[in-house]
Design an enzyme around this catalytic site. Structure first.
Site, short mmCIF file in Angstrom:
data_model
loop_
_atom_site.label_atom_id
_atom_site.label_comp_id
_atom_site.label_asym_id
_atom_site.label_seq_id
_atom_site.Cartn_x
_atom_site.Cartn_y
_atom_site.Cartn_z
N ASP A 2 0.86 -1.18 0.19
CA ASP A 2 -0.08 0.00 -0.06
C ASP A 2 0.79 1.13 0.03
O ASP A 2 1.41 1.69 1.10
CB ASP A 2 -0.87 -0.13 1.41
CG ASP A 2 -1.91 1.08 1.15
OD1 ASP A 2 -1.63 2.03 0.33
OD2 ASP A 2 -2.98 0.72 1.64
N ARG A 16 -13.32 -2.48 -6.46
CA ARG A 16 -14.04 -1.72 -7.70
C ARG A 16 -13.66 -2.37 -8.88
O ARG A 16 -12.54 -2.78 -9.12
CB ARG A 16 -13.72 -0.29 -7.56
CG ARG A 16 -14.38 0.58 -6.39
CD ARG A 16 -15.91 0.70 -6.83
NE ARG A 16 -16.67 1.58 -5.73
CZ ARG A 16 -17.28 0.97 -4.65
NH1 ARG A 16 -17.35 -0.31 -4.58
NH2 ARG A 16 -17.96 1.92 -3.89
N GLU A 18 -18.84 -9.06 -15.47
CA GLU A 18 -18.74 -8.25 -16.67
C GLU A 18 -19.18 -9.29 -17.86
O GLU A 18 -18.78 -10.67 -17.67
CB GLU A 18 -17.32 -7.47 -17.08
CG GLU A 18 -17.15 -6.57 -15.97
CD GLU A 18 -15.81 -6.00 -16.37
OE1 GLU A 18 -15.31 -5.47 -17.44
OE2 GLU A 18 -14.99 -5.83 -15.45
N HIS A 65 -22.14 -7.86 -6.83
CA HIS A 65 -21.74 -6.52 -6.08
C HIS A 65 -22.52 -6.68 -4.63
O HIS A 65 -23.44 -5.84 -4.30
CB HIS A 65 -22.11 -5.46 -6.71
CG HIS A 65 -21.64 -4.12 -6.32
ND1 HIS A 65 -21.63 -2.88 -6.65
CD2 HIS A 65 -20.53 -3.94 -5.12
CE1 HIS A 65 -20.82 -2.05 -5.96
NE2 HIS A 65 -20.27 -2.61 -5.24
#
Length: 390
Positions: free
Chosen positions: A169, A233, A260, A274
């Protein structure tokens, strides 16, 4: 009376935080002071001049035109960590699904509808169960990209399961670093993490810097047979590059919360609709946090968990009034405002000034409420965007 406009279905426990003697809360309301919403997209909607703040009952704010609102002095809040446990548990579920032949095994068992003999079925199960063998998580290495509220919880859980954990990170805050277990190893870059991990889970925000963070180039470094999990995301992952890696047998599986078209119909992709934060507890926590932050800002001018304004909080200094204003982050603005107050004999009791990027925000407690012409004079100071007297 403050007016709050709601979008989506907001948890009742969150809405009940608003004292109805001070707040009017409805989905159809004129001249609202604030919005509270979940996934409703605001990009194509005109913003009433009355709106002072927006509370997103969730972590992501890609459904809010944050940059546009910042220019208008509208504070945008989110609810970081409120849904962290819900996402953590789904990530754990994803890792378990990716390690064992659970879904194909159940689908095969459910297909045996022509069998009527229980003993015969049991014998068949014993014969065929090796087709659905998997591996255990214990001893495997998990890579966590993004070590915020969710990433740190996942690190704790993975260590408790006997996994090795590597984190990456580049924007790790001091607060987040304190939350991390000492056993979490640090990767110097994304490629190093991808090359060493059996499972990789993504937990970074969808911003310009993370768009297609996982792409054809980065996937060249991935350890052969690794499982990639994306519950952050959709935009963070280039789905076409993932399919290419799956076809080349570099990645073994892709498990995500964002279906997708290119991902459908594949045995090596588990795509969920989701549902990462879709638990009753997470929705309640997010709504409560959003409501509390909105109220504290409207009533006291305090800012917590804003994505576009600095964190600013100050206790009230007695029975006087409070002036808050935001301005372009340039030098001299605060001095001019203080001069306006001094010229009009408005005594300052306490104050705080913070900035974030192009925005500065100020809270000033004064002995008495300033007259309308004083407020107008503050608004007229160059680079001042909004002024409130609370």
């Amino acid at each position: 009376m403050y007016k709050i406009k709601t979008y989506n279905k907001i948890s009742v426990k969150g809405l009940d935080r608003f004292d109805r003697s001070k707040y009017e809360v409805a989905s159809d309301i004129n001249s609202p002071d604030g919005y509270i919403l979940r996934s409703h997209k605001l990009h194509d909607e005109a913003l009433p001049e009355s709106v002072k703040a927006v509370a997103r009952a969730g972590a992501g704010t890609n459904n809010v035109p944050v940059a546009e609102y910042s220019k208008k002095g509208v504070v945008v809040f989110n609810a970081p960590g409120a849904n962290a446990n819900a996402v953590k548990e789904l990530v754990l579920s994803g890792m378990l699904l990716g390690s064992r032949g659970i879904i194909p095994g159940m689908n095969w068992a459910q297909s045996l509808t022509d069998m009527t003999d229980a003993a015969e079925m049991s014998a068949l199960m014993e014969k065929q169960k090796s087709n659905f063998a998997g591996s255990e998580l214990t001893g495997k290495t998990l890579g966590i990209v993004g070590l915020g509220a969710i990433g740190s919880l996942i690190a704790d859980t993975a260590l408790a399961l006997g996994m090795k954990v590597i984190g990456y990170d580049p924007a790790l805050s001091v607060e987040a670093a304190w939350r991390l277990p000492s056993q979490v190893a640090r990767a110097e870059n994304l490629q190093s993490l991808l090359a060493r991990c059996d499972y990789v889970t993504l937990h970074v925000p969808a911003i310009e810097a993370t768009h297609h963070l996982i792409n054809e180039e980065s996937l060249k470094s991935v350890k052969e047979g690794a499982v990639l999990l994306n519950f952050a995301r959709e935009a963070i992952v280039d789905a076409a590059a993932v399919v290419q890696s799956l076809d080349a047998k570099k990645l073994r599986m892709y498990i995500c919360d964002f279906p997708e078209p290119i991902l459908l119909g594949r045995d090596d992709v588990y795509a969920m609709p989701h549902i990462g934060a879709s638990t009753a507890e997470a929705e309640e926590n997010c709504a409560i946090m959003g409501a509390d932050q909105l109220m504290d800002y409207l009533e006291n001018g305090n800012i917590r968990n804003s994505v576009n304004f600095p964190a600013v909080q100050m206790e009230r200094s007695g029975p006087g009034a409070r002036i808050t204003f935001c301005n372009d982050n340039v030098s001299g603005v605060l001095g001019h405002v203080l001069s306006v107050l001094a010229d009009n004999s408005v005594n300052v009791v306490d104050m705080v000034n913070k900035s974030r990027g192009d925005i500065a925000y100020n809270i000033i407690d004064v002995e008495q409420a300033p007259a309308d012409d004083v407020v107008a004079a503050i608004k007229a100071v160059e680079h001042v965007i909004t002024v409130r007297v609370i």
